[in-house]
Design an enzyme around this catalytic site. Structure first.
Site, PDB file in Angstrom:
ATOM      1  N   SER A  58      98.254  45.182  18.018  1.00 54.06           N
ATOM      2  CA  SER A  58      98.564  44.275  19.120  1.00 54.06           C
ATOM      3  C   SER A  58      99.709  43.395  18.656  1.00 54.06           C
ATOM      4  CB  SER A  58      97.335  43.452  19.515  1.00 54.06           C
ATOM      5  OG  SER A  58      96.976  42.533  18.520  1.00 54.06           O
ATOM      6  N   HIS A  80      91.504  46.867  19.194  1.00 50.72           N
ATOM      7  CA  HIS A  80      90.942  47.303  17.914  1.00 50.72           C
ATOM      8  C   HIS A  80      89.612  48.032  18.037  1.00 50.72           C
ATOM      9  CE1 HIS A  80      93.391  43.856  15.846  1.00 50.72           C
ATOM     10  NE2 HIS A  80      94.142  44.850  16.248  1.00 50.72           N
ATOM     11  N   GLN A 108      89.836  40.177  21.405  1.00 52.54           N
ATOM     12  CA  GLN A 108      90.040  41.077  20.264  1.00 52.54           C
ATOM     13  C   GLN A 108      89.208  40.727  19.035  1.00 52.54           C
ATOM     14  OE1 GLN A 108      94.204  42.511  19.252  1.00 52.54           O
ATOM     15  NE2 GLN A 108      93.907  41.097  17.570  1.00 52.54           N
ATOM     16  N   GLU A 109      89.124  39.432  18.683  1.00 50.54           N
ATOM     17  CA  GLU A 109      88.505  39.076  17.402  1.00 50.54           C
ATOM     18  C   GLU A 109      87.573  37.881  17.513  1.00 50.54           C
ATOM     19  OE1 GLU A 109      91.647  38.535  14.494  1.00 50.54           O
ATOM     20  OE2 GLU A 109      92.699  40.298  15.274  1.00 50.54           O
ATOM     21  N   GLU A 145      89.062  46.529  12.208  1.00 47.23           N
ATOM     22  CA  GLU A 145      89.078  45.518  11.148  1.00 47.23           C
ATOM     23  C   GLU A 145      87.700  45.344  10.522  1.00 47.23           C
ATOM     24  OE1 GLU A 145      91.103  41.993  12.572  1.00 47.23           O
ATOM     25  OE2 GLU A 145      93.008  43.063  12.632  1.00 47.23           O
ATOM     26  N   ASP A 193      90.303  35.131  18.156  1.00 49.58           N
ATOM     27  CA  ASP A 193      91.635  35.608  18.496  1.00 49.58           C
ATOM     28  C   ASP A 193      91.503  36.535  19.696  1.00 49.58           C
ATOM     29  OD1 ASP A 193      94.151  36.571  18.815  1.00 49.58           O
ATOM     30  OD2 ASP A 193      94.254  37.673  16.922  1.00 49.58           O
ATOM     31  N   GLU A 231      93.246  31.520  18.394  1.00 52.14           N
ATOM     32  CA  GLU A 231      94.583  32.104  18.226  1.00 52.14           C
ATOM     33  C   GLU A 231      94.934  32.896  19.482  1.00 52.14           C
ATOM     34  OE1 GLU A 231      94.580  34.635  14.764  1.00 52.14           O
ATOM     35  OE2 GLU A 231      96.022  35.995  15.647  1.00 52.14           O
ATOM     36  N   ASP A 233     100.396  33.500  17.334  1.00 52.34           N
ATOM     37  CA  ASP A 233     100.615  34.766  16.615  1.00 52.34           C
ATOM     38  C   ASP A 233     101.698  35.576  17.336  1.00 52.34           C
ATOM     39  OD1 ASP A 233     100.519  37.262  15.432  1.00 52.34           O
ATOM     40  OD2 ASP A 233      98.503  37.759  16.105  1.00 52.34           O
ATOM     41  N   LYS A 262     101.974  36.512   9.134  1.00 52.28           N
ATOM     42  CA  LYS A 262     101.848  37.943   8.837  1.00 52.28           C
ATOM     43  C   LYS A 262     103.167  38.397   8.225  1.00 52.28           C
ATOM     44  CE  LYS A 262      98.872  39.374  12.739  1.00 52.28           C
ATOM     45  NZ  LYS A 262      98.949  39.655  14.210  1.00 52.28           N
ATOM     46  N   HIS A 321      96.150  39.444   7.507  1.00 53.34           N
ATOM     47  CA  HIS A 321      96.340  40.897   7.363  1.00 53.34           C
ATOM     48  C   HIS A 321      96.841  41.467   8.691  1.00 53.34           C
ATOM     49  CE1 HIS A 321      92.212  41.973   9.317  1.00 53.34           C
ATOM     50  NE2 HIS A 321      92.769  40.947   9.892  1.00 53.34           N
ATOM     51  N   ARG A 322      96.947  42.800   8.795  1.00 51.50           N
ATOM     52  CA  ARG A 322      97.147  43.486  10.074  1.00 51.50           C
ATOM     53  C   ARG A 322      95.968  44.423  10.311  1.00 51.50           C
ATOM     54  NH1 ARG A 322     102.202  42.315  12.534  1.00 51.50           N
ATOM     55  NH2 ARG A 322     100.902  42.815  14.345  1.00 51.50           N
ATOM     56  N   SER A 323      95.849  44.900  11.529  1.00 53.56           N
ATOM     57  CA  SER A 323      94.729  45.808  11.818  1.00 53.56           C
ATOM     58  C   SER A 323      94.889  47.131  11.068  1.00 53.56           C
ATOM     59  CB  SER A 323      94.587  46.031  13.310  1.00 53.56           C
ATOM     60  OG  SER A 323      95.815  46.426  13.883  1.00 53.56           O
ATOM     61  N   LYS A 373      92.722  35.179   7.313  1.00 55.53           N
ATOM     62  CA  LYS A 373      91.871  36.151   8.009  1.00 55.53           C
ATOM     63  C   LYS A 373      92.264  37.524   7.513  1.00 55.53           C
ATOM     64  CE  LYS A 373      94.262  37.289  12.354  1.00 55.53           C
ATOM     65  NZ  LYS A 373      94.109  37.502  13.797  1.00 55.53           N
TER      66      LYS A 373
HETATM   67  P1  PGA Z   1      97.256  43.415  14.853  1.00 54.17           P
HETATM   68  O1  PGA Z   1      96.101  42.393  15.197  1.00 54.17           O
HETATM   69  O2  PGA Z   1      97.384  43.511  13.387  1.00 54.17           O
HETATM   70  O3  PGA Z   1      96.780  44.694  15.516  1.00 54.17           O
HETATM   71  O4  PGA Z   1      98.500  42.867  15.506  1.00 54.17           O
HETATM   72  C1  PGA Z   1      95.928  41.217  14.495  1.00 54.17           C
HETATM   73  C2  PGA Z   1      96.118  40.003  15.347  1.00 54.17           C
HETATM   74  O5  PGA Z   1      96.393  40.094  16.565  1.00 54.17           O
HETATM   75  O6  PGA Z   1      95.991  38.904  14.826  1.00 54.17           O
HETATM   76 ZN    ZN Z   2      96.404  37.690  16.634  1.00 57.91          ZN
END
Ligand code: PGA
Ligand code: ZN
Length: 420
Positions: free
Chosen positions: A43, A157, A165-166, A207, A245, A286, A313, A338, A366-368, A389
């Protein structure tokens, strides 16, 4: 101290989703070496540095990275081996100049970042220091970060109906790094038990968080608070709090948000978040709104900025210039960091410094799509950002970072734990 490169080479390897990514190795004349595995998001913000993919559909559905690998083995190796280098910044600036585009689109941010991280490691090794002691800071003392464990996955994810998402748990009240990691793992185990008892599947998202068939964010929050209690911890800032997030850019279209089938305006979303933080121990959100919704972001910041952390982000992309402008505009009060969004360590540190100087917090991320590379664990300690994270307390590519933090904490019992 002058450094000469004797080797700069790259390889196409796989990330945690089975997609190709770049691994870079460098060696210096004094025998010091560094290797790096480059992460990859799903994302992504529209203004992220370019992840160069081959586009050759006969390999990995076009996702191969042989061109980026070739750029490291060719042009970049020629540049780096051609002279001696005093600092990491000198190397990063030369890579950026060699690329010649504003977004690293010619050589690839994946190529450049791999070289930047591997060089950081080699230069640190050359001076006999671990990366967390070698990287230059910018006024924040080193500390051990609060780990934000992504225990329940949705959005891009996971294949479940959850739009957010998170859902992360942050042991803000833990007395130490080791106890924070233990709290994360124990709550994660308690959550698995609860979901299982409730008849939900406990398969994992990208993740490492669970990805049950739940669609309402509030229902998920209720389960997580119960899991925190089940595991014997106090929900809230004194114990284990919750960070979200939603990655709202992913469900923001034509000016409105789509959450579990409901169509919501920016104002509706802000009201929804306000109710959520009234009802649940949420300390950080986030990407609560989409990157295109700048007005909404301003209102969100006005409404909730003094109650919780609001992390940018997709709208910030770890980009010093974009962050500086957002700070001017009063958007968010924190930035996600990131390394592959901007594509070099020097620029990453600059983005963090700009945040620090403006009183914005920084959450290293990190990234996914990940490798076992643990660089971000050293980065978060070196910069004193105080929060990271890096997924669930499960799956090798996620726990490698947490385990690296445990090692650093064990070797440095005097480093304080917690938010900056
Ligand atoms: P991504 O997701 O690594 O798939 O971009 C992480 C985030 O959105 O924080
Ligand atoms: Zn994010």
């Amino acid at each position: 101290m002058a450094h000469e490169f004797t080797d700069v080479s790259a390889l196409e390897i796989l990330d945690s989703r089975g997609k190709p990514t770049v691994q870079v190795s460098v060696a210096l004349a004094d025998g010091s070496t560094g290797t790096a595995g480059v992460p990859s998001g799903a994302s992504t913000g529209t203004r992220e540095a370019v992840e160069l993919r081959d586009g050759d559909t006969s390999r990995y559905a076009g996702a191969g990275v042989l061109i980026a690998v070739g750029n490291v083995n060719g042009e970049i190796a020629d540049l780096l081996k051609g002279r001696s280098w005093n600092t990491l910044a000198e190397v990063d600036e030369a890579l950026i100049a060699l690329d010649g585009t504003p977004n690293k689109g010619r050589l690839g941010a994946n190529a450049i970042l791999g070289v930047s991280i591997a060089t950081t490691r080699a230069m640190a090794a050359s001076e006999g220091k671990p990366v967390y002691l070698w990287l230059p800071g910018f006024g924040q003392a080193r500390r051990m970060p609060v780990p934000c464990f992504n225990v329940l996955n949705g959005g891009a994810h996971a294949p479940n109906p959850l739009d957010f998402q998170e859902f992360m748990i942050s042991p803000l009240g833990a007395p130490s790094m080791a106890e924070a990691i233990r709290a994360g793992a124990e709550v994660y185990a308690a959550l698995r038990k609860r979901l299982s008892a409730g008849g939900h599947n406990t398969g994992l998202g990208d993740e490492g968080g669970f990805a049950p068939n739940l669609a309402e964010p509030e229902e998920v929050l209720t389960e997580i608070v119960a899991a925190i209690t089940d595991a014997g911890y106090t929900p809230g800032r004194d114990g284990v709090a919750i960070a979200l997030d939603p990655a709202a850019s992913e469900f923001h279209q034509d000016g409105s948000y789509s959450v579990n089938g409901q169509t919501l305006s920016s104002a509706d979303m802000i009201a929804r978040y306000t109710a959520m933080i009234d009802a649940f121990p949420i300390w950080s959100i986030e990407d609560g709104l989409g990157e295109a919704d700048r007005e909404g972001w301003k209102q969100l910041t006005e409404a909730l900025g003094d109650r919780i952390q609001l992390v940018g982000d997709d709208n910030f992309c770890t980009n010093p210039a974009i962050i500086a402008k957002a700070i001017e505009d009063g958007i968010a009060n924190s930035a996600l960091i990131k390394v592959n969004q901007i594509g070099s360590i020097t620029e990453t540190l600059e983005a963090m410094r700009i945040c620090h100087d403006a009183g914005y917090t920084q959450m290293v991320s990190h990234r996914s799509g990940e490798t076992a590379d643990t660089f971000i664990a050293d980065l978060v300690v070196a910069t004193g950002a105080g929060q990271i994270k890096t997924g669930a307390p499960a799956r090798g590519e996620r726990v490698s970072k947490y385990n690296r933090l445990l090692e650093i904490a064990a070797a440095n019992p005097d480093l304080p734990y917690g938010l900056a």
